[in-house]
Design an enzyme around this catalytic site. Structure first.
Site, PDB file in Angstrom:
ATOM      1  N   GLN A   1       9.736  -2.719   0.082  1.00 23.47           N
ATOM      2  CA  GLN A   1      10.172  -3.057  -1.284  1.00 23.47           C
ATOM      3  C   GLN A   1      11.619  -3.543  -1.348  1.00 23.47           C
ATOM      4  O   GLN A   1      12.131  -3.799  -2.427  1.00 23.47           O
ATOM      5  CB  GLN A   1      10.004  -1.835  -2.210  1.00 23.47           C
ATOM      6  CG  GLN A   1       8.565  -1.436  -2.448  1.00 23.47           C
ATOM      7  CD  GLN A   1       7.738  -2.518  -3.134  1.00 23.47           C
ATOM      8  OE1 GLN A   1       8.261  -3.465  -3.721  1.00 23.47           O
ATOM      9  NE2 GLN A   1       6.417  -2.399  -3.025  1.00 23.47           N
TER      10      GLN A   1
ATOM     11  N   CYS B   1      -0.496   4.187  -4.567  1.00 24.19           N
ATOM     12  CA  CYS B   1      -0.552   4.657  -3.166  1.00 24.19           C
ATOM     13  C   CYS B   1       0.578   5.643  -2.862  1.00 24.19           C
ATOM     14  O   CYS B   1       1.186   5.598  -1.785  1.00 24.19           O
ATOM     15  CB  CYS B   1      -0.505   3.493  -2.180  1.00 24.19           C
ATOM     16  SG  CYS B   1      -1.923   2.440  -2.280  1.00 24.19           S
TER      17      CYS B   1
ATOM     18  N   LYS C   1       5.015  -9.494   0.473  1.00 22.04           N
ATOM     19  CA  LYS C   1       5.860  -8.998  -0.624  1.00 22.04           C
ATOM     20  C   LYS C   1       7.165  -9.788  -0.702  1.00 22.04           C
ATOM     21  O   LYS C   1       8.062  -9.454  -1.467  1.00 22.04           O
ATOM     22  CB  LYS C   1       6.147  -7.510  -0.421  1.00 22.04           C
ATOM     23  CG  LYS C   1       4.916  -6.617  -0.571  1.00 22.04           C
ATOM     24  CD  LYS C   1       5.287  -5.175  -0.428  1.00 22.04           C
ATOM     25  CE  LYS C   1       4.077  -4.287  -0.192  1.00 22.04           C
ATOM     26  NZ  LYS C   1       3.250  -4.094  -1.369  1.00 22.04           N
TER      27      LYS C   1
ATOM     28  N   ASP D   1      11.372   1.951   5.924  1.00 21.69           N
ATOM     29  CA  ASP D   1      10.279   1.180   5.339  1.00 21.69           C
ATOM     30  C   ASP D   1      10.902   0.224   4.321  1.00 21.69           C
ATOM     31  O   ASP D   1      11.280   0.627   3.218  1.00 21.69           O
ATOM     32  CB  ASP D   1       9.288   2.149   4.690  1.00 21.69           C
ATOM     33  CG  ASP D   1       8.201   1.427   3.889  1.00 21.69           C
ATOM     34  OD1 ASP D   1       8.292   0.191   3.742  1.00 21.69           O
ATOM     35  OD2 ASP D   1       7.277   2.105   3.402  1.00 21.69           O
TER      36      ASP D   1
ATOM     37  N   HIS E   1       5.286   5.859   0.224  1.00 19.48           N
ATOM     38  CA  HIS E   1       3.979   5.209   0.089  1.00 19.48           C
ATOM     39  C   HIS E   1       3.053   5.865   1.122  1.00 19.48           C
ATOM     40  O   HIS E   1       3.525   6.316   2.175  1.00 19.48           O
ATOM     41  CB  HIS E   1       4.174   3.724   0.408  1.00 19.48           C
ATOM     42  CG  HIS E   1       2.982   2.854   0.180  1.00 19.48           C
ATOM     43  ND1 HIS E   1       1.942   2.782   1.068  1.00 19.48           N
ATOM     44  CD2 HIS E   1       2.675   1.997  -0.823  1.00 19.48           C
ATOM     45  CE1 HIS E   1       1.052   1.913   0.619  1.00 19.48           C
ATOM     46  NE2 HIS E   1       1.472   1.427  -0.528  1.00 19.48           N
TER      47      HIS E   1
HETATM   48  C1  LIG Z   1       7.176   1.193   0.111  1.00 18.58           C
HETATM   49  C2  LIG Z   1       5.911   0.620   0.676  1.00 18.58           C
HETATM   50  N1  LIG Z   1       5.566   0.898   1.937  1.00 18.58           N
HETATM   51  C3  LIG Z   1       4.459   0.393   2.495  1.00 18.58           C
HETATM   52  C4  LIG Z   1       3.614  -0.419   1.798  1.00 18.58           C
HETATM   53  C5  LIG Z   1       2.403  -0.987   2.472  1.00 18.58           C
HETATM   54  O1  LIG Z   1       2.518  -2.363   2.597  1.00 18.58           O
HETATM   55  P1  LIG Z   1       1.305  -3.250   3.159  1.00 18.58           P
HETATM   56  O2  LIG Z   1       0.111  -2.914   2.319  1.00 18.58           O
HETATM   57  O3  LIG Z   1       1.779  -4.653   2.964  1.00 18.58           O
HETATM   58  O4  LIG Z   1       1.125  -2.898   4.576  1.00 18.58           O
HETATM   59  C6  LIG Z   1       3.915  -0.728   0.471  1.00 18.58           C
HETATM   60  C7  LIG Z   1       3.001  -1.561  -0.336  1.00 18.58           C
HETATM   61  O5  LIG Z   1       2.985  -1.510  -1.540  1.00 18.58           O
HETATM   62  C8  LIG Z   1       5.089  -0.198  -0.105  1.00 18.58           C
HETATM   63  O6  LIG Z   1       5.441  -0.475  -1.364  1.00 18.58           O
END
Ligand SMILES: Cc1ncc(COP(=O)(O)O)c(C=O)c1O
Length: 417
Positions: free
Chosen positions: A214, A375, A237, A211, A134
């Site tokens: 998900q 993203c 999430k 990270d 992401h």
């Molecule tokens: C794998 C992953 N990393 C990071 C993020 C960023 O999360 P946030 O917008 O809650 O900071 C997301 C959000 O969709 C994501 O799916």
């Protein structure tokens, strides 16, 4: 698991969109919140609101206790050794920015003999990520290395969305300062072999960030078993409010890294000449935190813990398998991400149809999915596509909803051809 009973706890699901019952399949973007979470936050503002760690009075002490209790709940939930290894942040993005900034400053300020940067022969600052990150786990590291004429190393993946671990091993030999990898890809649904990847990186003494944006809502997390050095996630999430999330870091690492933001609460003593910093985790929590949301996060965790998580996993796996099976019948469909180990979501395109058009039409049928690059633009570039349609699941989704979704996709595809 009684899904109908669970759904009564999510009133937002019980509504009509354009005259059709809402089918909410955009859970990878954000999950809906159960009444208990909403009530917890509401109750805080109705009866408990106070700034924490600062007042001697009753309300402040109660709010401080509740906030620290929430921290312990998060620590227990992901099996951290100690509560001080949990830093509350706004979410995954902030946690990753914190780490990129702290590591960058660590590079420049550390005089300690165990400062390991840069250990590679070229004396260049390198960070290792994967090709399925992401933007939140890409841009902060990219900006950091660019400021130092460094290099972002990227683990490639194959057509199915599986990482090339041989290449990963080779890239580790280039001695990056940090490895930062998604547990589960938000586009492909691939579950990466993070435990193995941590072990491999540790053989080169390289710390690993996972990270978990998900993964945390879908699978039990044990940071000690994974042996990762950092694990980051977002509350919204995982059925918790927006504006709260976390950073787990092994205490030895958090002790070593310098603070990210400066201000109240993160300090020990301050004079015009010098400031000393607070102990963990407060060193990383400058300013007034989102107390109400932290309490909501604790309640979301309790909500998840009240369910049989194995059953939740099985239910979500069944939703995914049924969706894939039924979508496969559509002529010209191409799945983006077909790794053997997958979770939570399905991404696809249909030949000759723009994902945006498909998403817009099925929205009119009451079905909420995400379209676009999610993203993760480099993933789109890798597969040579402008975007995908992504359906992502939560524990409250049903097989009936899957059926409605697939029917809607079939109908939209017919209209658009
Ligand atoms: C794998 C992953 N990393 C990071 C993020 C960023 O999360 P946030 O917008 O809650 O900071 C997301 C959000 O969709 C994501 O799916």
């Amino acid at each position: 698991m009684n899904i109908n009973e669970i759904r009564t706890q999510f009133p937002v699901l019980d509504q009509q969109v354009y005259g059709k019952p809402l089918v909410y399949l955009d859970n990878a973007a954000t999950t809906q919140k159960p009444i208990c979470v909403i009530e917890r936050e509401r109750n805080y503002y109705l009866h408990e609101n106070c700034n924490i760690h600062r007042g001697v009075h009753y309300l402040s002490q109660k709010a401080t206790e509740a906030y620290e209790h929430a921290r312990q709940t998060v620590a227990d939930f992901i099996h951290a050794k100690e509560a001080r290894e949990i830093v509350f942040t706004r979410g995954t993005t902030e946690s990753l920015n914190l780490l990129a900034t702290a590591f960058e400053h660590f590079t420049s300020i550390s005089t300690s003999p165990d400062c390991f940067v840069p250990h590679n022969d070229e004396k260049r600052l390198k960070i290792l990520i994967t090709s399925m990150e992401h933007h939140s786990n890409l841009v902060p590291w990219q900006q950091m290395v660019q400021r130092h004429d460094g290099q972002l190393l990227v683990v490639p993946m194959d057509e199915k969305g599986v990482l090339d671990l041989n290449r990963y091993e080779e890239l580790l030999k280039e001695r990056p300062m940090v490895v930062s990898i998604a547990h589960i890809s938000n586009v492909l649904g691939t579950i990466n072999p993070v435990k193995q990847m941590v072990k491999m990186a540790h053989e080169y003494d390289i710390p690993v960030v996972i990270d978990g944006a998900q993964s945390i809502a879908h699978h039990p997390i044990d940071v000690q078993d994974l042996d990762c050095d950092f694990f980051v996630f977002s509350g919204h999430k995982m059925y918790a409010p927006m504006g709260i999330g976390g950073l787990y870091g092994k205490a030895e690492w958090l002790e070593k890294l310098p603070p990210y933001q400066f201000g109240g609460e993160m300090v020990d003593t301050v004079s015009f000449e010098k400031t000393t910093f607070n102990v963990l985790p407060y060193k990383f929590e400058a300013g007034t935190p989102n107390v109400g949301a932290a309490l909501g996060l604790e309640t979301a965790i309790q909500f998840l813990q009240s369910l049989d998580r194995k059953e939740v996993e099985q239910h979500e796996a069944q939703l995914l398998q049924t969706t894939i099976q039924q979508l496969s019948e559509i002529e010209g469909i191409r799945f983006i991400g077909e790794a053997p180990q997958r979770s939570g979501l399905v991404s696809f395109i249909i030949e000759g149809i723009h994902p945006y058009d498909l998403g817009t039409i099925i929205d009119k049928m009451g079905v909420a999915v995400r379209t676009g690059h999610h993203c993760a633009e480099p993933v789109m570039t890798r597969f040579g596509i402008p975007g995908t349609v992504r359906a992502s699941f939560a524990l409250y989704n049903t097989l009936e909803e899957v059926e409605i979704f697939v029917k809607a996709v079939k109908k939209a595809a017919m209209m658009l051809r």
